[in-house]
Scaffold this motif. Structure first.
Motif, mmCIF file in Angstrom:
data_model
loop_
_atom_site.group_PDB
_atom_site.id
_atom_site.type_symbol
_atom_site.label_atom_id
_atom_site.label_comp_id
_atom_site.label_asym_id
_atom_site.label_seq_id
_atom_site.Cartn_x
_atom_site.Cartn_y
_atom_site.Cartn_z
ATOM 1 N N LEU A 82 6.444 -7.596 11.402
ATOM 2 C CA LEU A 82 5.304 -8.339 10.878
ATOM 3 C C LEU A 82 5.737 -9.114 9.650
ATOM 4 N N GLU A 83 5.413 -10.398 9.635
ATOM 5 C CA GLU A 83 5.786 -11.253 8.516
ATOM 6 C C GLU A 83 4.553 -11.768 7.787
ATOM 7 N N LEU A 84 4.559 -11.607 6.473
ATOM 8 C CA LEU A 84 3.502 -12.155 5.623
ATOM 9 C C LEU A 84 3.994 -13.516 5.131
ATOM 10 N N ASN A 85 3.718 -14.544 5.916
ATOM 11 C CA ASN A 85 4.232 -15.874 5.604
ATOM 12 C C ASN A 85 3.618 -16.425 4.316
ATOM 13 N N ARG A 98 8.089 -7.177 2.692
ATOM 14 C CA ARG A 98 7.607 -6.309 1.627
ATOM 15 C C ARG A 98 7.129 -4.988 2.221
ATOM 16 N N GLU A 99 6.935 -4.008 1.340
ATOM 17 C CA GLU A 99 6.488 -2.687 1.784
ATOM 18 C C GLU A 99 5.165 -2.784 2.550
ATOM 19 N N GLU A 100 4.277 -3.666 2.095
ATOM 20 C CA GLU A 100 2.986 -3.838 2.753
ATOM 21 C C GLU A 100 3.155 -4.326 4.183
ATOM 22 N N ALA A 101 4.087 -5.259 4.402
ATOM 23 C CA ALA A 101 4.331 -5.793 5.740
ATOM 24 C C ALA A 101 4.919 -4.724 6.644
ATOM 25 N N MET A 104 2.122 -2.289 7.686
ATOM 26 C CA MET A 104 1.232 -2.829 8.709
ATOM 27 C C MET A 104 1.922 -2.921 10.064
ATOM 28 N N ALA A 105 3.209 -3.280 10.068
ATOM 29 C CA ALA A 105 3.964 -3.327 11.323
ATOM 30 C C ALA A 105 4.022 -1.955 11.966
ATOM 31 N N ARG A 106 4.165 -0.921 11.155
ATOM 32 C CA ARG A 106 4.232 0.448 11.680
ATOM 33 C C ARG A 106 2.906 0.879 12.283
#
Length: 263
Positions: A82-85, A98-101, A104-106
């Motif tokens: 997952l990419e937070l563009n 980032r850790e947040e991305a 969310m991917a997990r």
């Protein structure tokens, strides 16, 4: 001045929620408008775009032959990114995820794996030698809150439209990806003692904590993820699960039922 305005806005939204109201007029069990489009990337084996309010998510699925894991020599491999563009939000920066991305991917990945959504044994090309590796790439195009639910919906829709290429050089036809489940994620935000689904970006800024519940067709839980420092009581968790399963069933009926029929 901008900090004062931001604080006043948060106080306004918080006080509305405490009174049982939301900034955009929705009820606590109401999602924003959802739009689902499939087959939006011509070069991908499967793809989907979800617009949830003003949040926009694009998912592409690619398949590539590869070597199976040693402990699952007859099963395909699933890899979710997952990419937070940076174009999606001024808060997102270019560079490594980032850790947040990653978190969310997990969540997206766990819902697919634990529900058994994909029949991974049918992705085996040659036992112990070659299997299909499924790459699920999630791109956040615009963040207006609740990225996870939009990502979960776009990912499962993209998988449901995925075509597995013929691996024998023209012998036989391409086939749809073998699917066994339809997991749907629903996130609830907690404000005081109140729970509400599908928090907007402004609501996420003031909520004390969030809980994402990914449920299967029969209402069983395929994944859960809590975000935020404030704990949930046992009663709140049970209420959140009930609300999440109820909304997940509605989303399936409204947006995924036709894709199930096409399989």
């Amino acid at each position: 001045m901008s900090e004062i305005i931001a604080t006043l806005k948060k106080d306004y939204i918080y006080n509305l929620m405490i009174k049982g109201k939301r900034q955009d007029g929705r009820g606590f069990k109401d999602f924003r408008d959802i739009k689902l489009e499939t087959n939006v990337i011509s070069k991908a084996e499967g793809s989907a775009k979800v617009t949830l309010g003003d949040t926009q998510i694009l998912v592409g699925v690619k398949l590539q032959p590869g070597t199976p894991f040693q402990d699952s020599h007859d099963e395909g491999v699933i890899i979710t990114n997952l990419e937070l563009n940076p174009i999606a939000s001024p808060e997102f920066e270019p560079g490594p995820p980032r850790e947040e991305a990653i978190e969310m991917a997990r969540v997206v990945d766990r819902g697919i794996r634990e529900s058994g959504a994909i029949d991974i044994k049918k992705l085996c090309i040659s036992i112990g030698e070659s299997v299909w590796i499924i790459y699920i790439d999630v791109h956040v195009l615009n963040d207006d809150g609740n990225v996870i639910d939009a990502a979960c919906l776009a990912a499962i829709a993209a998988l449901m439209t995925t075509i597995v290429p013929n691996e024998q050089q023209g012998i036989g036809a391409d086939v749809p990806l073998a699917m066994k489940e339809v997991p749907v994620g629903v996130t609830l935000a907690k404000i005081g003692s109140k729970l509400m689904v599908d928090p907007s970006l402004d609501e996420e800024a003031v909520c004390e904590t969030k809980l994402t519940v990914v449920s299967s067709l029969d209402g069983s839980i395929a994944g859960m993820q809590k975000m935020g420092p404030v704990p949930f009581t046992e009663a709140e968790v049970l209420e959140a699960i009930d609300m999440a399963c109820e909304k997940a069933a509605e989303i399936r009926e409204l947006y995924l039922e036709e894709l199930v029929k096409k399989e």
